[in-house]
Motif scaffolding. Structure first.
Motif, PDB file in Angstrom:
ATOM      1  N   ASP A 277      29.764  51.857 -63.140  1.00  0.00           N
ATOM      2  CA  ASP A 277      28.753  52.323 -62.118  1.00  0.00           C
ATOM      3  C   ASP A 277      28.210  53.595 -61.816  1.00  0.00           C
ATOM      4  N   ARG A 278      26.895  52.640 -61.630  1.00  0.00           N
ATOM      5  CA  ARG A 278      25.819  53.979 -61.893  1.00  0.00           C
ATOM      6  C   ARG A 278      25.236  53.782 -59.947  1.00  0.00           C
ATOM      7  N   GLY A 279      25.378  53.599 -59.130  1.00  0.00           N
ATOM      8  CA  GLY A 279      25.456  54.011 -57.100  1.00  0.00           C
ATOM      9  C   GLY A 279      23.903  52.704 -57.153  1.00  0.00           C
ATOM     10  N   THR A 280      23.779  52.868 -55.937  1.00  0.00           N
ATOM     11  CA  THR A 280      22.848  52.451 -55.308  1.00  0.00           C
ATOM     12  C   THR A 280      21.733  53.276 -55.018  1.00  0.00           C
ATOM     13  N   LEU A 281      19.995  52.464 -55.559  1.00  0.00           N
ATOM     14  CA  LEU A 281      19.174  53.182 -55.086  1.00  0.00           C
ATOM     15  C   LEU A 281      18.366  53.192 -53.999  1.00  0.00           C
ATOM     16  N   LEU A 282      17.567  53.601 -52.904  1.00  0.00           N
ATOM     17  CA  LEU A 282      17.147  53.556 -51.877  1.00  0.00           C
ATOM     18  C   LEU A 282      15.649  53.371 -52.497  1.00  0.00           C
ATOM     19  N   ARG A 283      15.256  52.310 -51.049  1.00  0.00           N
ATOM     20  CA  ARG A 283      14.062  51.460 -51.490  1.00  0.00           C
ATOM     21  C   ARG A 283      12.981  52.631 -50.689  1.00  0.00           C
ATOM     22  N   SER A 284      13.449  53.657 -49.931  1.00  0.00           N
ATOM     23  CA  SER A 284      12.469  54.380 -49.102  1.00  0.00           C
ATOM     24  C   SER A 284      12.959  55.833 -49.304  1.00  0.00           C
ATOM     25  N   THR A 285      11.918  56.571 -48.752  1.00  0.00           N
ATOM     26  CA  THR A 285      11.766  58.275 -48.962  1.00  0.00           C
ATOM     27  C   THR A 285      13.531  57.743 -48.170  1.00  0.00           C
ATOM     28  N   SER A 286      13.733  59.444 -48.708  1.00  0.00           N
ATOM     29  CA  SER A 286      15.368  59.432 -47.282  1.00  0.00           C
ATOM     30  C   SER A 286      15.275  60.016 -46.716  1.00  0.00           C
ATOM     31  N   ILE A 287      15.580  60.523 -45.667  1.00  0.00           N
ATOM     32  CA  ILE A 287      15.862  60.836 -44.425  1.00  0.00           C
ATOM     33  C   ILE A 287      15.608  62.431 -45.056  1.00  0.00           C
ATOM     34  N   LEU A 288      16.420  63.213 -46.383  1.00  0.00           N
ATOM     35  CA  LEU A 288      15.822  64.553 -45.899  1.00  0.00           C
ATOM     36  C   LEU A 288      14.258  64.997 -46.050  1.00  0.00           C
TER      37      LEU A 288
END
Ligand code: AMP
Length: 293
Positions: A277-288
């Motif tokens: 389980d490597r996790g999930t990549l966001l497709r756009s820039t983070s809300i951070l």
């Protein structure tokens, strides 16, 4: 969404089953994912926001930790949180606490070795939240794999009637695991920061192709970290956080590095059959980064 500042007020607002998401705030999509998981399995979602002084081993890190209550409250409301618990330090620690929850064994290596007192601070505040708020389920990120192992173990050892739900790591589009600290990484260091997950993914690929030797997997990740200040790369048993020589049981390959003055941790979860389980990549820039130049 109701906001409660005391344990008593928070408990008085609950109806039905409660899913709790403890956070230090400055939310990102990783936190929001925990909240959406909690939304599915419970009548009410409760999220806590508390920068816990007890778990910071460096005063500078505590002081620099980003705090934006209005922003976090808005994001929690959008995520469907029903009750936000935002205690003051005085509510959480009315008098100087002399009690600590210390989870033996599995907090001594990796993060425990590099951050003295950190895990006792986390275990103490998590125990207070679980005892004081009495949720049915609590949601924690796999990104903090050693912390998660510790929390599961303390609920068993202390017979706390709560189910701990592990949730996958959410990553920025370049693979960097989301962390509130990412906003402090200097722009010139971003490429180096992205190498951390690339190294872990390369090791996961090796495991998928049949490699089971812990040292070989660790070295595969280390190859990507040349020129980076590495605290550790370690294959550890998932339940006990003990170093593993061979990937022959559920495990995680974890690392901690310092880049541009920011300490980053990351891991991949590995199974003995080589899946991960490597996790999930966001497709756009983070809300951070909204509103951050
Ligand atoms: P923090 O506010 O950083 O203490 O994190 C609060 C909770 O969110 C913890 O259970 C973390 O493991 C989890 N968390 C932090 N970062 C991530 C991430 N990138 N993906 C998923 N969960 C995360």
């Amino acid at each position: 969404m109701k906001v409660a500042e005391t344990f008593a007020e928070c408990r008085s607002l609950t109806e039905g089953s409660i899913g709790l998401v403890p956070t230090l705030g400055y939310l990102h999509e990783g936190h929001l994912d925990l909240m959406s998981r909690a939304k599915v399995g419970n009548d009410q979602v409760m999220a806590s926001l508390f920068v816990n002084p007890l778990q910071f081993d460096e005063v500078a890190d505590f002081d620099a930790y980003p705090r934006q209550f209005e922003r976090d409250a808005r994001l929690m409301k959008q995520a469907g949180v029903d009750i936000l618990f935002a205690p003051s330090v005085e509510e959480m620690y009315p008098i100087e606490p002399v009690t600590r929850v210390v989870v033996g064994g599995l907090t001594e290596s990796m993060e425990g070795a590099h951050r003295p007192g950190h895990f006792a601070g986390v275990a103490t505040v998590v125990t207070k939240l679980l005892a004081g708020l009495q949720p049915d389920r609590a949601y924690f990120g796999k990104k903090d794999a050693q912390q998660l192992a510790m929390v599961i173990r303390l609920t068993v050892d202390l017979s706390l009637p709560v189910e701990i739900v592990p949730c996958s790591t959410i990553r920025e589009s370049d693979g960097l695991a989301l962390s509130s600290r990412n906003i402090r990484i200097p722009a010139g260091d971003r490429d180096r920061a992205a190498r951390v997950s690339k190294g872990l993914f390369a090791a996961a690929e090796l495991a998928a192709s049949g490699e089971r030797d812990g040292q070989v997997l660790e070295r595969a990740a280390l190859e990507y970290l040349i020129g980076i200040d590495v605290e550790y790369v370690a294959l550890a048993e998932r339940a006990t956080a003990q170093r593993l020589a061979t990937l022959d049981r559920p495990a995680f390959l974890a690392t901690a590095v310092r880049i541009g003055g920011v300490r980053l941790i990351d891991n991949v979860w590995l199974e003995p059959n080589g899946t991960s389980d490597r996790g999930t990549l966001l497709r756009s820039t983070s809300i951070l980064y909204e509103g951050v130049n």
